[in-house]
Design a protein around this motif. Structure first.
Motif, PDB file in Angstrom:
ATOM      1  N   VAL A  15       0.810  -1.254   0.063  1.00 64.31           N
ATOM      2  CA  VAL A  15       0.075   0.090  -0.038  1.00 64.31           C
ATOM      3  C   VAL A  15       0.937   1.134   0.025  1.00 64.31           C
ATOM      4  O   VAL A  15       0.586   2.463  -0.839  1.00 64.31           O
ATOM      5  N   GLY A  16       1.972   1.347   0.738  1.00 68.73           N
ATOM      6  CA  GLY A  16       2.978   2.223   0.934  1.00 68.73           C
ATOM      7  C   GLY A  16       4.061   2.047  -0.287  1.00 68.73           C
ATOM      8  O   GLY A  16       4.447   1.126  -0.719  1.00 68.73           O
ATOM      9  N   ARG A  17       4.932   3.090  -0.381  1.00 66.67           N
ATOM     10  CA  ARG A  17       6.043   3.105  -1.344  1.00 66.67           C
ATOM     11  C   ARG A  17       7.194   3.343  -0.601  1.00 66.67           C
ATOM     12  O   ARG A  17       7.362   3.941   0.576  1.00 66.67           O
ATOM     13  N   THR A  18       8.507   2.808  -1.105  1.00 63.18           N
ATOM     14  CA  THR A  18       9.887   3.079  -0.562  1.00 63.18           C
ATOM     15  C   THR A  18      10.349   4.124  -1.284  1.00 63.18           C
ATOM     16  O   THR A  18       9.972   4.117  -2.613  1.00 63.18           O
ATOM     17  N   GLN A  42      13.404   3.267   3.504  1.00 65.20           N
ATOM     18  CA  GLN A  42      13.784   4.844   3.745  1.00 65.20           C
ATOM     19  C   GLN A  42      12.291   5.542   4.193  1.00 65.20           C
ATOM     20  O   GLN A  42      12.357   6.550   4.949  1.00 65.20           O
ATOM     21  N   THR A  43      11.317   4.878   3.784  1.00 62.59           N
ATOM     22  CA  THR A  43       9.926   5.585   4.083  1.00 62.59           C
ATOM     23  C   THR A  43       9.167   4.539   4.914  1.00 62.59           C
ATOM     24  O   THR A  43       9.468   3.174   4.419  1.00 62.59           O
ATOM     25  N   MET A  44       8.000   4.658   5.461  1.00 62.65           N
ATOM     26  CA  MET A  44       7.130   3.444   6.061  1.00 62.65           C
ATOM     27  C   MET A  44       6.498   2.994   4.839  1.00 62.65           C
ATOM     28  O   MET A  44       6.017   3.559   3.822  1.00 62.65           O
ATOM     29  N   MET A  45       6.295   1.614   5.007  1.00 59.83           N
ATOM     30  CA  MET A  45       5.690   0.601   4.063  1.00 59.83           C
ATOM     31  C   MET A  45       4.516  -0.125   4.743  1.00 59.83           C
ATOM     32  O   MET A  45       4.367  -0.498   5.912  1.00 59.83           O
ATOM     33  N   PHE A  96      -5.790  -8.114   6.626  1.00 61.69           N
ATOM     34  CA  PHE A  96      -4.516  -7.743   7.810  1.00 61.69           C
ATOM     35  C   PHE A  96      -3.475  -6.873   7.245  1.00 61.69           C
ATOM     36  O   PHE A  96      -3.075  -7.042   6.094  1.00 61.69           O
ATOM     37  N   ASP A  97      -3.269  -5.747   8.047  1.00 62.10           N
ATOM     38  CA  ASP A  97      -2.437  -4.813   7.677  1.00 62.10           C
ATOM     39  C   ASP A  97      -1.033  -4.969   8.455  1.00 62.10           C
ATOM     40  O   ASP A  97      -1.319  -4.909   9.666  1.00 62.10           O
ATOM     41  N   PHE A  98       0.065  -4.756   7.896  1.00 59.04           N
ATOM     42  CA  PHE A  98       1.372  -4.653   8.487  1.00 59.04           C
ATOM     43  C   PHE A  98       2.193  -3.547   8.052  1.00 59.04           C
ATOM     44  O   PHE A  98       1.894  -3.016   7.002  1.00 59.04           O
ATOM     45  N   PHE A  99       2.351  -2.720   9.208  1.00 59.17           N
ATOM     46  CA  PHE A  99       3.287  -1.437   8.860  1.00 59.17           C
ATOM     47  C   PHE A  99       4.676  -1.597   9.478  1.00 59.17           C
ATOM     48  O   PHE A  99       5.169  -2.093  10.289  1.00 59.17           O
ATOM     49  N   PHE A 100       5.623  -1.196   8.374  1.00 59.05           N
ATOM     50  CA  PHE A 100       7.105  -1.322   8.440  1.00 59.05           C
ATOM     51  C   PHE A 100       7.790  -0.013   8.483  1.00 59.05           C
ATOM     52  O   PHE A 100       7.464   0.820   7.772  1.00 59.05           O
ATOM     53  N   THR A 105      14.017  -3.083   8.216  1.00 63.83           N
ATOM     54  CA  THR A 105      14.389  -4.106   7.376  1.00 63.83           C
ATOM     55  C   THR A 105      13.168  -5.155   7.206  1.00 63.83           C
ATOM     56  O   THR A 105      12.313  -5.414   8.172  1.00 63.83           O
ATOM     57  N   ILE A 106      12.638  -5.332   5.895  1.00 63.15           N
ATOM     58  CA  ILE A 106      11.470  -6.179   5.593  1.00 63.15           C
ATOM     59  C   ILE A 106      11.707  -7.623   6.058  1.00 63.15           C
ATOM     60  O   ILE A 106      12.792  -8.018   5.577  1.00 63.15           O
ATOM     61  N   PRO A 107      11.018  -8.014   6.898  1.00 61.50           N
ATOM     62  CA  PRO A 107      11.171  -9.503   7.278  1.00 61.50           C
ATOM     63  C   PRO A 107      10.482 -10.544   6.407  1.00 61.50           C
ATOM     64  O   PRO A 107       9.783 -10.065   5.641  1.00 61.50           O
ATOM     65  N   GLU A 108      10.773 -11.657   6.768  1.00 62.13           N
ATOM     66  CA  GLU A 108       9.702 -12.810   6.045  1.00 62.13           C
ATOM     67  C   GLU A 108       8.553 -12.650   6.933  1.00 62.13           C
ATOM     68  O   GLU A 108       8.348 -12.354   8.014  1.00 62.13           O
ATOM     69  N   MET A 109       7.609 -13.400   6.195  1.00 62.48           N
ATOM     70  CA  MET A 109       6.115 -13.716   6.859  1.00 62.48           C
ATOM     71  C   MET A 109       6.035 -15.223   7.139  1.00 62.48           C
ATOM     72  O   MET A 109       6.387 -16.173   6.387  1.00 62.48           O
TER      73      MET A 109
END
Length: 152
Positions: A15-18, A42-45, A96-100, A105-109
């Motif tokens: 939904v967001g961009r980096t 660099q920005t929230m995802m 379900f929404d996940f916010f980083f 660092t993007i983890p695995e699910m």
């Protein structure tokens, strides 16, 4: 004896961009960055993941059915579907929404399916670990995730 424990259909979309990738049109560069499992944001995802359905669910109860639910774990965040009672072909259609946050660092699910038991501890049915890069790109993506039984 097979160690396959069914499969779950997921739909995921970013939904967001980096800001990591300067050329938004370079889809392959985005995928390569996500598949490294070490993309520094660099920005929230914002990742939205829909648990749609499951097939080939093993019967865990004496009645020949199961009461399955799914647990999604991504980083420190855990989300859980509702229990689908007495079925081997559950349908959830739950988002379900996940916010980083920026700098993370993007983890695995981790995807786990459990069987709800009213009078005892819930039974572990199966799990899979999914690369976030395997789920998302610049467009929403449907994915079947095969679960493997065994040790939790």
């Amino acid at each position: 004896l097979s160690n396959l424990a069914g499969k779950i259909r997921l739909k995921a979309m970013k939904v967001g961009r980096t800001e990591e990738i300067k050329n938004d049109g370079d889809e392959q560069a985005v995928m390569r960055a996500f598949q490294k499992h070490a993309l520094q944001l660099q920005t929230m995802m914002h990742l939205r993941c829909r648990v749609i359905q499951a097939l080939d669910v093993p019967a865990m109860d004496d009645t020949g059915t199961s009461d399955p639910y799914v647990v999604l774990t991504c980083g420190p965040t855990k989300k859980r579907t509702k229990v689908q009672m007495k079925t081997l072909t559950p349908k959830w259609h739950e988002d379900f929404d996940f916010f980083f946050p920026a700098g993370s660092t993007i983890p695995e699910m981790k995807v786990e399916m459990m069987d709800h038991d009213a009078l005892s501890r819930d039974d572990f049915m199966g799990q899979a670990v999914v690369s976030i890069g395997g789920l998302i790109d610049l467009k929403p993506k449907l994915e079947w995730v095969v679960l493997v039984s065994g040790e939790k």
